[in-house]
Enzyme design. Structure first.
Site, PDB file in Angstrom:
ATOM      1  N   THR A  23       0.820  -1.210   0.000  1.00  0.00           N
ATOM      2  CA  THR A  23       0.000   0.000   0.000  1.00  0.00           C
ATOM      3  C   THR A  23       0.851   1.256   0.000  1.00  0.00           C
ATOM      4  OG1 THR A  23      -1.725  -1.195   1.134  1.00  0.00           O
ATOM      5  CG2 THR A  23      -1.823   1.173   1.304  1.00  0.00           C
ATOM      6  N   TYR A  36      -8.190   0.852  -3.764  1.00  0.00           N
ATOM      7  CA  TYR A  36      -6.938   1.279  -4.381  1.00  0.00           C
ATOM      8  C   TYR A  36      -6.224   0.055  -4.912  1.00  0.00           C
ATOM      9  CZ  TYR A  36      -4.669  -0.621  -0.284  1.00  0.00           C
ATOM     10  OH  TYR A  36      -4.242  -1.486   0.681  1.00  0.00           O
ATOM     11  N   THR A 102       1.601  -4.521   4.293  1.00  0.00           N
ATOM     12  CA  THR A 102       1.477  -4.868   5.717  1.00  0.00           C
ATOM     13  C   THR A 102       0.838  -6.234   5.946  1.00  0.00           C
ATOM     14  OG1 THR A 102      -0.616  -3.689   5.843  1.00  0.00           O
ATOM     15  CG2 THR A 102       1.374  -2.468   6.465  1.00  0.00           C
ATOM     16  N   ASP A 103       0.121  -6.764   4.938  1.00  0.00           N
ATOM     17  CA  ASP A 103      -0.616  -8.022   5.161  1.00  0.00           C
ATOM     18  C   ASP A 103       0.313  -9.151   5.612  1.00  0.00           C
ATOM     19  OD1 ASP A 103      -2.929  -6.772   4.394  1.00  0.00           O
ATOM     20  OD2 ASP A 103      -3.177  -7.862   2.511  1.00  0.00           O
ATOM     21  N   LYS A 175       0.066  -8.118  12.866  1.00  0.00           N
ATOM     22  CA  LYS A 175      -0.932  -7.171  12.362  1.00  0.00           C
ATOM     23  C   LYS A 175      -2.240  -7.404  13.098  1.00  0.00           C
ATOM     24  CE  LYS A 175      -2.928  -5.182   8.198  1.00  0.00           C
ATOM     25  NZ  LYS A 175      -2.938  -5.097   6.728  1.00  0.00           N
ATOM     26  N   GLU A 296      -3.764 -29.520  27.927  1.00  0.00           N
ATOM     27  CA  GLU A 296      -4.939 -30.380  27.728  1.00  0.00           C
ATOM     28  C   GLU A 296      -4.651 -31.489  26.714  1.00  0.00           C
ATOM     29  OE1 GLU A 296      -9.024 -28.622  27.829  1.00  0.00           O
ATOM     30  OE2 GLU A 296      -7.898 -26.776  27.490  1.00  0.00           O
TER      31      GLU A 296
HETATM   32  N1  GLU Z   1      -2.851  -6.017   0.643  1.00  0.00           N
HETATM   33  C1  GLU Z   1      -1.952  -4.920   0.822  1.00  0.00           C
HETATM   34  C2  GLU Z   1      -0.538  -5.419   1.090  1.00  0.00           C
HETATM   35  O1  GLU Z   1      -0.261  -6.117   2.020  1.00  0.00           O
HETATM   36  C3  GLU Z   1      -2.549  -4.062   1.838  1.00  0.00           C
HETATM   37  C4  GLU Z   1      -1.836  -3.868   3.074  1.00  0.00           C
HETATM   38  C5  GLU Z   1      -0.845  -2.774   3.102  1.00  0.00           C
HETATM   39  O2  GLU Z   1       0.158  -2.720   2.432  1.00  0.00           O
HETATM   40  O3  GLU Z   1      -1.128  -1.966   3.938  1.00  0.00           O
HETATM   41  O4  GLU Z   1       0.291  -5.134   0.286  1.00  0.00           O
END
Ligand code: GLU
Length: 339
Positions: A23, A36, A102-103, A175, A296
């Site tokens: 992103t 986007y 970020t994913d 995340k 458990e």
């Molecule tokens: N799907 C995107 C990625 O991981 C969105 C998450 C991001 O970069 O914030 O590239």
């Protein structure tokens, strides 16, 4: 100070920025829409959009890929590790920044934490808002990431992630929110530090082995053993485990409920898998807390391993790297306490 880390000289550090997409490189038609496309702008455009970046360091940009991180592959992670090892092995480069979606950032960060062979800072950063958004978070994240990568005090802390003024360790972060700029947390053992408009403060080093003390390497490696993650839930169909084994998984990580639990049918299937030599790791779908042996489920008799602090995605990465060699279950369990 170890000899491969430069003492502060008053001279600007040289920092390589390796872009992989995400992103932070995303674009939308307007500044206020949710939709986007990830991975559109180039590393040079990204670097050029951050005022003051060249005051922090001499920057060299490289485009490694330009993908949303849901499309990150192990081939790309290996290429990234190789490139970082080459750059940091060259005395001219003091630190590396990787821009990344970020994913799956926590997966790449943890992979690099185990496969980069350097004491020098390696810092991942990204953004939750595309570059075209009102209040895009990418430029300040990149500024802060370069400040950390150029800071000799960031050395020997393993691979770091800088997002939203926080410095996280690769082992700890996860995340936590689908859209918020405050998405990353280090819920079990906290932050490594903070970075506010380029000013760094450190609270601790990583508690686990990493980078130059890691025994793992991907030099000359082009594929890793298959390890599957299976998500436990009420009524989990046990035949998912049989299916993974029949598809050639060398390891299975169960994202267990609670303290790494699964229902009786899944335990029986996992025991069958372990009996046939597939390594079964119990992790948890819960965001925080450790998975403990023999609570458990009798791990000793069933020949299961627990992931300790690692969430399923990171447990899978450790197991894939560990299964490059034959190791006993005892050795594999010890790795989950060590890394
Ligand atoms: N799907 C995107 C990625 O991981 C969105 C998450 C991001 O970069 O914030 O590239």
């Amino acid at each position: 100070m170890p000899t491969d880390i430069q003492a502060p000289t008053g001279k600007k550090a040289c920092v390589a920025v390796l872009a992989t997409g995400g992103t932070i490189a995303g674009q939308a038609e307007t500044g206020t829409q949710a939709g986007y496309a990830s991975g559109r702008i180039t590393v040079d455009a990204m670097i050029g959009s951050v005022p003051g970046l060249s005051d922090l360091a001499d920057i060299q940009g490289e485009q490694i890929a330009n993908v949303g991180s849901q499309d990150m592959t192990f081939a790309l992670m290996i290429a990234l590790a190789d490139r970082i090892n080459a750059l940091l092995g060259d005395g001219a480069v003091e630190g590396v920044v990787v821009t990344h979606g970020t994913d799956t950032m926590e997966e790449t960060a943890y992979f690099l934490n185990l496969t980069v062979k350097s004491r020098k800072p390696v810092v991942l950063t990204g953004a939750m808002r595309p570059s075209t958004a009102v209040s895009a978070d990418g430029p300040l994240n990149l500024y802060n990431a370069v400040a950390v990568a150029a800071d000799p005090r960031a050395a020997e802390r393993g691979v770091l992630v800088v997002m939203n003024d926080r410095i996280h360790g690769a082992h700890s972060l996860t995340k936590n929110n689908t859209t918020s700029v405050e998405t990353f947390l280090s819920p079990i053992n906290g932050l490594i530090g903070t970075v506010i408009y380029g000013k760094t403060q450190y609270f601790r080093g990583p508690f686990r082995r990493h980078t130059h003390t890691s025994e793992f390497s991907v030099a000359g490696v082009d594929r890793l053993p298959r390890v599957d993650i299976l998500y436990a839930c009420a009524g989990m169909p046990a035949d998912l485990i049989d299916c993974s084994v029949s598809r050639g998984a060398r390891g299975i990580v169960v994202a267990g409920d609670g303290n790494g639990n699964m229902n009786a049918g899944a335990i029986a299937a996992a025991s069958r898998a372990a009996g046939q030599g597939t390594v079964v790791v119990r992790s948890s779908r819960v965001q925080t807390g450790t998975v403990i042996r023999n609570v458990e489920i009798d791990d000793d008799s069933r020949r299961f391993i627990v992931s300790d602090e690692l969430n399923p995605a990171k447990a899978r990465i450790l197991l894939m790297l560990a299964l490059q060699q034959d190791r006993s279950l005892e050795e594999l369990q010890e790795m989950f306490y060590t890394y």
